[in-house]
Design a protein around this motif. Structure first.
Motif, PDB file in Angstrom:
ATOM      1  N   TRP A  35      47.756  41.198  24.811  1.00 52.43           N
ATOM      2  CA  TRP A  35      47.477  40.569  23.519  1.00 52.43           C
ATOM      3  C   TRP A  35      48.458  39.444  23.263  1.00 52.43           C
ATOM      4  CZ3 TRP A  35      43.617  41.688  20.076  1.00 52.43           C
ATOM      5  CH2 TRP A  35      42.882  42.867  20.299  1.00 52.43           C
ATOM      6  N   ARG A  36      47.981  38.433  22.552  1.00 55.66           N
ATOM      7  CA  ARG A  36      48.882  37.362  22.129  1.00 55.66           C
ATOM      8  C   ARG A  36      48.391  36.837  20.783  1.00 55.66           C
ATOM      9  NH1 ARG A  36      50.007  32.260  26.049  1.00 55.66           N
ATOM     10  NH2 ARG A  36      47.868  31.714  25.537  1.00 55.66           N
ATOM     11  N   GLU A  37      49.326  36.581  19.875  1.00 58.14           N
ATOM     12  CA  GLU A  37      48.946  35.941  18.616  1.00 58.14           C
ATOM     13  C   GLU A  37      49.872  34.777  18.320  1.00 58.14           C
ATOM     14  OE1 GLU A  37      49.421  38.557  15.135  1.00 58.14           O
ATOM     15  OE2 GLU A  37      49.935  40.137  16.551  1.00 58.14           O
ATOM     16  N   LYS A  38      49.437  33.955  17.397  1.00 56.57           N
ATOM     17  CA  LYS A  38      50.226  32.766  17.051  1.00 56.57           C
ATOM     18  C   LYS A  38      51.543  33.195  16.418  1.00 56.57           C
ATOM     19  CE  LYS A  38      46.893  29.625  17.783  1.00 56.57           C
ATOM     20  NZ  LYS A  38      46.795  29.287  19.183  1.00 56.57           N
ATOM     21  N   ASN A  39      52.601  32.442  16.716  1.00 52.92           N
ATOM     22  CA  ASN A  39      53.869  32.726  16.051  1.00 52.92           C
ATOM     23  C   ASN A  39      53.921  31.991  14.707  1.00 52.92           C
ATOM     24  OD1 ASN A  39      54.561  30.026  16.597  1.00 52.92           O
ATOM     25  ND2 ASN A  39      55.595  30.572  18.515  1.00 52.92           N
ATOM     26  N   THR A  40      55.022  32.144  13.998  1.00 49.31           N
ATOM     27  CA  THR A  40      55.122  31.589  12.637  1.00 49.31           C
ATOM     28  C   THR A  40      54.966  30.074  12.605  1.00 49.31           C
ATOM     29  OG1 THR A  40      57.505  31.720  12.925  1.00 49.31           O
ATOM     30  CG2 THR A  40      56.485  33.431  11.600  1.00 49.31           C
ATOM     31  N   LEU A  41      55.273  29.408  13.718  1.00 55.53           N
ATOM     32  CA  LEU A  41      55.153  27.942  13.758  1.00 55.53           C
ATOM     33  C   LEU A  41      53.781  27.491  14.250  1.00 55.53           C
ATOM     34  CD1 LEU A  41      58.662  27.123  15.265  1.00 55.53           C
ATOM     35  CD2 LEU A  41      57.950  26.925  12.884  1.00 55.53           C
ATOM     36  N   GLY A  42      52.908  28.470  14.527  1.00 53.66           N
ATOM     37  CA  GLY A  42      51.555  28.119  14.947  1.00 53.66           C
ATOM     38  C   GLY A  42      51.375  27.992  16.447  1.00 53.66           C
ATOM     39  N   GLY A  43      52.483  28.148  17.196  1.00 56.63           N
ATOM     40  CA  GLY A  43      52.379  28.092  18.656  1.00 56.63           C
ATOM     41  C   GLY A  43      51.964  29.451  19.204  1.00 56.63           C
ATOM     42  N   SER A  44      51.705  29.503  20.498  1.00 53.33           N
ATOM     43  CA  SER A  44      51.317  30.772  21.113  1.00 53.33           C
ATOM     44  C   SER A  44      52.534  31.664  21.291  1.00 53.33           C
ATOM     45  CB  SER A  44      50.673  30.517  22.477  1.00 53.33           C
ATOM     46  OG  SER A  44      49.456  29.834  22.307  1.00 53.33           O
ATOM     47  N   GLY A  45      52.397  32.936  20.888  1.00 55.04           N
ATOM     48  CA  GLY A  45      53.481  33.898  21.052  1.00 55.04           C
ATOM     49  C   GLY A  45      53.499  34.438  22.477  1.00 55.04           C
ATOM     50  N   LYS A  46      54.322  35.468  22.717  1.00 58.17           N
ATOM     51  CA  LYS A  46      54.408  36.066  24.043  1.00 58.17           C
ATOM     52  C   LYS A  46      53.274  37.073  24.226  1.00 58.17           C
ATOM     53  CE  LYS A  46      59.323  35.670  24.985  1.00 58.17           C
ATOM     54  NZ  LYS A  46      60.532  36.389  25.379  1.00 58.17           N
ATOM     55  N   TRP A  47      52.865  37.254  25.459  1.00 55.06           N
ATOM     56  CA  TRP A  47      51.859  38.273  25.762  1.00 55.06           C
ATOM     57  C   TRP A  47      52.490  39.654  25.629  1.00 55.06           C
ATOM     58  CZ3 TRP A  47      46.830  37.444  26.091  1.00 55.06           C
ATOM     59  CH2 TRP A  47      46.352  36.178  26.438  1.00 55.06           C
ATOM     60  N   GLN A  48      51.792  40.565  24.953  1.00 51.51           N
ATOM     61  CA  GLN A  48      52.221  41.957  24.818  1.00 51.51           C
ATOM     62  C   GLN A  48      51.271  42.822  25.641  1.00 51.51           C
ATOM     63  OE1 GLN A  48      54.964  42.795  22.951  1.00 51.51           O
ATOM     64  NE2 GLN A  48      55.218  40.617  22.514  1.00 51.51           N
ATOM     65  N   VAL A  49      51.830  43.603  26.559  1.00 51.36           N
ATOM     66  CA  VAL A  49      50.989  44.418  27.443  1.00 51.36           C
ATOM     67  C   VAL A  49      50.606  45.723  26.745  1.00 51.36           C
ATOM     68  CG1 VAL A  49      50.905  45.641  29.656  1.00 51.36           C
ATOM     69  CG2 VAL A  49      52.069  43.453  29.494  1.00 51.36           C
ATOM     70  N   GLU A  50      49.297  46.004  26.696  1.00 50.94           N
ATOM     71  CA  GLU A  50      48.820  47.284  26.154  1.00 50.94           C
ATOM     72  C   GLU A  50      48.458  48.234  27.292  1.00 50.94           C
ATOM     73  OE1 GLU A  50      44.810  48.767  23.989  1.00 50.94           O
ATOM     74  OE2 GLU A  50      45.835  47.160  22.926  1.00 50.94           O
ATOM     75  N   VAL A  51      47.778  47.705  28.315  1.00 49.91           N
ATOM     76  CA  VAL A  51      47.389  48.504  29.483  1.00 49.91           C
ATOM     77  C   VAL A  51      47.836  47.748  30.729  1.00 49.91           C
ATOM     78  CG1 VAL A  51      45.461  49.520  30.771  1.00 49.91           C
ATOM     79  CG2 VAL A  51      45.358  49.407  28.270  1.00 49.91           C
ATOM     80  N   GLY A  52      48.382  48.491  31.703  1.00 48.76           N
ATOM     81  CA  GLY A  52      48.812  47.857  32.950  1.00 48.76           C
ATOM     82  C   GLY A  52      50.326  47.809  33.050  1.00 48.76           C
TER      83      GLY A  52
END
Length: 203
Positions: free
Chosen positions: A52-69
């Motif tokens: 998963w990845r969501e925008k950070n507070t500045l609107g840029g792409s955040g880091k990928w967070q691994v849920e499975v794998g």
């Protein structure tokens, strides 16, 4: 207004697919800007990874967070070059599902099986791993059950221990198995781009 079901959210998301290295890679972009990337084994249909990845507070792409794998996969390390690494002897917690169950593996846990207990905390919607020697404690949720708004069932939970690894298994409820089956049918309809690595088979 009713909250759209998880399956409806997946259907509504913008999706792109890529066939590569025997895997079907799907990228989802949701209306709220969140991104999800999944990889499936093309032979078995087995989910190999989900990030998963969501925008950070500045609107840029955040880091990928691994849920499975594997959270320490070379691909992810290439995506996120970290300067500080955990000690390789620390317990490593990762999720690795099967077709019929959610499964977690915690490596570097040398204690015998009788030391561990794994329980469901229904009020907190999580599972808890405890050890009688007080050496390891972990709470973790099952996001899939939260997304489908399904209760946790203690009878679905089991664990075993081998090769310094604690393996926890939670049998998928029939609602999730049915939803996953539906989703697989829809994902197969997405026209996939190919990366030209010689693995191009026309579907």
């Amino acid at each position: 207004m009713a909250v759209p079901s998880w399956l409806e959210r997946l259907r509504a998301a913008s999706k792109t697919a890529l066939m590569q290295d025997g895997k079907r890679k799907i990228h989802y972009l949701f209306e709220d800007g969140k991104e999800m990337a999944e990889e499936y084994d093309m032979k078995t249909g087995q989910l190999v990874s989900r990030k998963w990845r969501e925008k950070n507070t500045l609107g840029g792409s955040g880091k990928w967070q691994v849920e499975v794998g594997d959270p320490n996969s070379p691909l992810l390390e290439a995506l996120e070059s970290e300067l500080i690494k955990e000690s390789s002897s620390n317990p490593i917690f990762m999720r690795k599902d099967t077709l019929s169950s959610f499964q977690w593996r915690i490596r570097n846990l040398p204690y015998p099986k009788e030391v561990y207990s794994v329980s469901v905390e229904k009020d907190q919607r999580c599972c808890v791993i405890r050890t009688t020697n007080k050496k390891y404690y972990k709470k973790f949720s099952i996001p899939d059950l939260d997304r489908y708004q399904l209760p946790l069932d203690a009878a679905a939970l089991s664990f075993t221990h081998a090769n310094n690894t604690l393996i926890i298994t939670y049998q998928k409820p029939k609602e999730i198995l049915a939803a996953e089956d539906q989703l697989q049918k829809e994902l197969r309809k997405i026209k996939a781009a190919n990366n030209g690595d010689g693995d191009c088979k026309t579907q």
